[in-house]
Design a protein around this motif. Sequence first.
Motif, mmCIF file in Angstrom:
data_model
loop_
_atom_site.group_PDB
_atom_site.id
_atom_site.type_symbol
_atom_site.label_atom_id
_atom_site.label_comp_id
_atom_site.label_asym_id
_atom_site.label_seq_id
_atom_site.Cartn_x
_atom_site.Cartn_y
_atom_site.Cartn_z
ATOM 1 N N VAL A 31 1.291 -0.995 0.010
ATOM 2 C CA VAL A 31 0.039 -0.029 -0.223
ATOM 3 C C VAL A 31 0.789 1.280 0.274
ATOM 4 C CG1 VAL A 31 -1.848 0.880 0.932
ATOM 5 C CG2 VAL A 31 -1.695 -1.106 1.548
ATOM 6 N N ASP A 32 0.478 1.795 -0.872
ATOM 7 C CA ASP A 32 1.477 3.557 -0.836
ATOM 8 C C ASP A 32 0.709 4.730 -1.383
ATOM 9 O OD1 ASP A 32 1.536 3.060 -3.468
ATOM 10 O OD2 ASP A 32 3.489 1.680 -3.899
ATOM 11 N N ALA A 33 0.878 5.556 -1.902
ATOM 12 C CA ALA A 33 0.141 6.444 -2.049
ATOM 13 C C ALA A 33 -0.113 7.078 -4.114
ATOM 14 C CB ALA A 33 0.238 7.847 -2.118
ATOM 15 N N LEU A 39 -7.220 5.707 0.124
ATOM 16 C CA LEU A 39 -6.964 4.988 1.655
ATOM 17 C C LEU A 39 -5.844 6.317 1.650
ATOM 18 C CD1 LEU A 39 -7.450 2.735 3.482
ATOM 19 C CD2 LEU A 39 -5.038 1.842 2.621
ATOM 20 N N THR A 40 -4.752 6.456 0.882
ATOM 21 C CA THR A 40 -3.735 7.808 1.950
ATOM 22 C C THR A 40 -4.662 9.317 2.614
ATOM 23 O OG1 THR A 40 -2.185 6.881 -0.028
ATOM 24 C CG2 THR A 40 -1.862 9.052 0.463
ATOM 25 N N PRO A 48 -4.136 6.245 10.475
ATOM 26 C CA PRO A 48 -3.316 5.309 10.247
ATOM 27 C C PRO A 48 -2.849 3.643 10.899
ATOM 28 C CG PRO A 48 -2.193 6.305 8.859
ATOM 29 C CD PRO A 48 -2.924 7.587 10.126
ATOM 30 N N PHE A 49 -2.749 3.328 11.122
ATOM 31 C CA PHE A 49 -1.657 1.939 11.831
ATOM 32 C C PHE A 49 -1.101 1.367 11.473
ATOM 33 C CE2 PHE A 49 -6.084 3.762 14.089
ATOM 34 C CZ PHE A 49 -5.473 3.040 15.796
ATOM 35 N N VAL A 272 -9.725 -1.478 -5.822
ATOM 36 C CA VAL A 272 -10.952 -1.177 -4.771
ATOM 37 C C VAL A 272 -10.278 0.004 -4.372
ATOM 38 C CG1 VAL A 272 -10.757 -4.037 -4.664
ATOM 39 C CG2 VAL A 272 -9.064 -2.634 -3.442
ATOM 40 N N ASP A 273 -9.316 0.506 -4.233
ATOM 41 C CA ASP A 273 -9.016 2.235 -3.748
ATOM 42 C C ASP A 273 -10.421 2.923 -4.776
ATOM 43 O OD1 ASP A 273 -7.234 4.087 -1.784
ATOM 44 O OD2 ASP A 273 -7.711 4.913 -4.001
#
Length: 499
Positions: A31-33, A39-40, A48-49, A272-273
Amino acid sequence: MSEYNGRDDESHSTVRNVVLVVLDTARAKSVDAQLMPTLTDLAAAGTPFENAFATAPWTLPSHASIFTGTYPSEHGTHGGHTYLDGDLRTLPEAFADAGFETIGVSNNTWITEEFGFDRGFDDLRKGWQYIQSDADMGAVVRGENLREKFAATRNRLFDGNPLVNAANVLYSEFVQPSSDDGADRASNWIADWLGSRDGDRPFFLFCNFIEPHVEYDPPREYAERFLPDGASYEDATAIRQDPRAYDCEEYDLSDHEFAMLRGLYRAELAYVDHQLGRLRTTLEDAGEWEDTLFVVCGDHGEHVGEHGFFGHQYNLYDTVLNVPLVFCGGPFTDGERRHDLVQLLDLPATLLETAGVDDPALREQWSSRSLHSGSSDDARDAIYAEYVAPQPSIDRLEERFGDIPERVRTFDRRLRAIRTAEYKYVCGDDGFERLHHVRTDPLEHTDSSDDDAQRAQTLRRRLEERFDPLEAASESEDEGADVEIRAGTKDRLAELGYL
């Protein structure tokens, strides 16, 4: 019974609604920007955890932990017993008894009433069904090859209305868009539901998006953004995606083929993002966003060539345990990244506290700890994970492939893991053990259990203090394996070789 407290003070703010979105098979390391801008943005507006971990490496036991706040050996839902027992209190039941409207949209065939996950939901929709029906042909979807799919169709076709069942099989196997495994229909249905519902009751909405799960078949426009240079969409999508056949050495994959598969996997996450963005817009358009706690997590991760694995079975590496977890709304609005160790089974305590709901029955059974900033729960100094039984079983692999490699036979074991901020220890009931200094060996390549035997022994002792000793637990599982399961579930599991 649950109580809705409706607290809304500065130190312990609550929310009206709760939305929990599970990105099936989403691993944190991917996961990244660039990949997931929605999500970012949620993480920047929420919390965020970075060190969130599943309790198990695959869907069924992980979701059972999310729903009950318990570990796999506590809820007993795993490859050897694939039903969430009715004496366990669930998160949807707690919300329902507190007066919430409870809606579920599942695109994973394990998360249905057949396996005990419907309790507490006013409506749990099946994304692979063209016509919603109690007669579920999900066994066809779960079949790992044509033989299993054909057997499931033959044996279940007349369970209920055969015309409806046939329509659902045709839809799931042939008509449903190959580049979408239900996310688009789920997003559309949720938009319609929000637009037409009576807004007097708060709601709990659960949604599972399964796109990142094998087979990776993202829309072409997403795939072409993430494939390696020189790789075509046609070449990437032509690669065989059969993790169990790969495990059993029926075929091999080159480094370049795995690189293409990782590109497809990343493209699925990007897709899905996009659906996450649609859900947020839907909530905003319905006027519910400001009053909603929006939570996104993976249920487990994925191996795409790492450690010699393809898929998410037979091991407890961080690749299949470390998952994305983001809270947005209510008290989770400062954008501060949290690095403390947390588990997905912490979701029940956190969601209920944030919604102002107290459920003594659920609280009594759980190992959950609230992540709410105003909570009195202690922070974790370690997380735990379990792999109770191989899935599929070794017998089922032998039935399908005949003589299987000795390496695969060693997977017929029970595994447990403990992970602190500095060390990760994994052991099995067959004597297997590995120790990793995760600060210097984050990819878990170097086993130091022989060089640091005392630390390995200390961590093993902690596991045995938290759970029964592995050998005793295995004997208990054997003695209790003959659990009564509803008839329809037994038939389906038998068809697929689970019983």
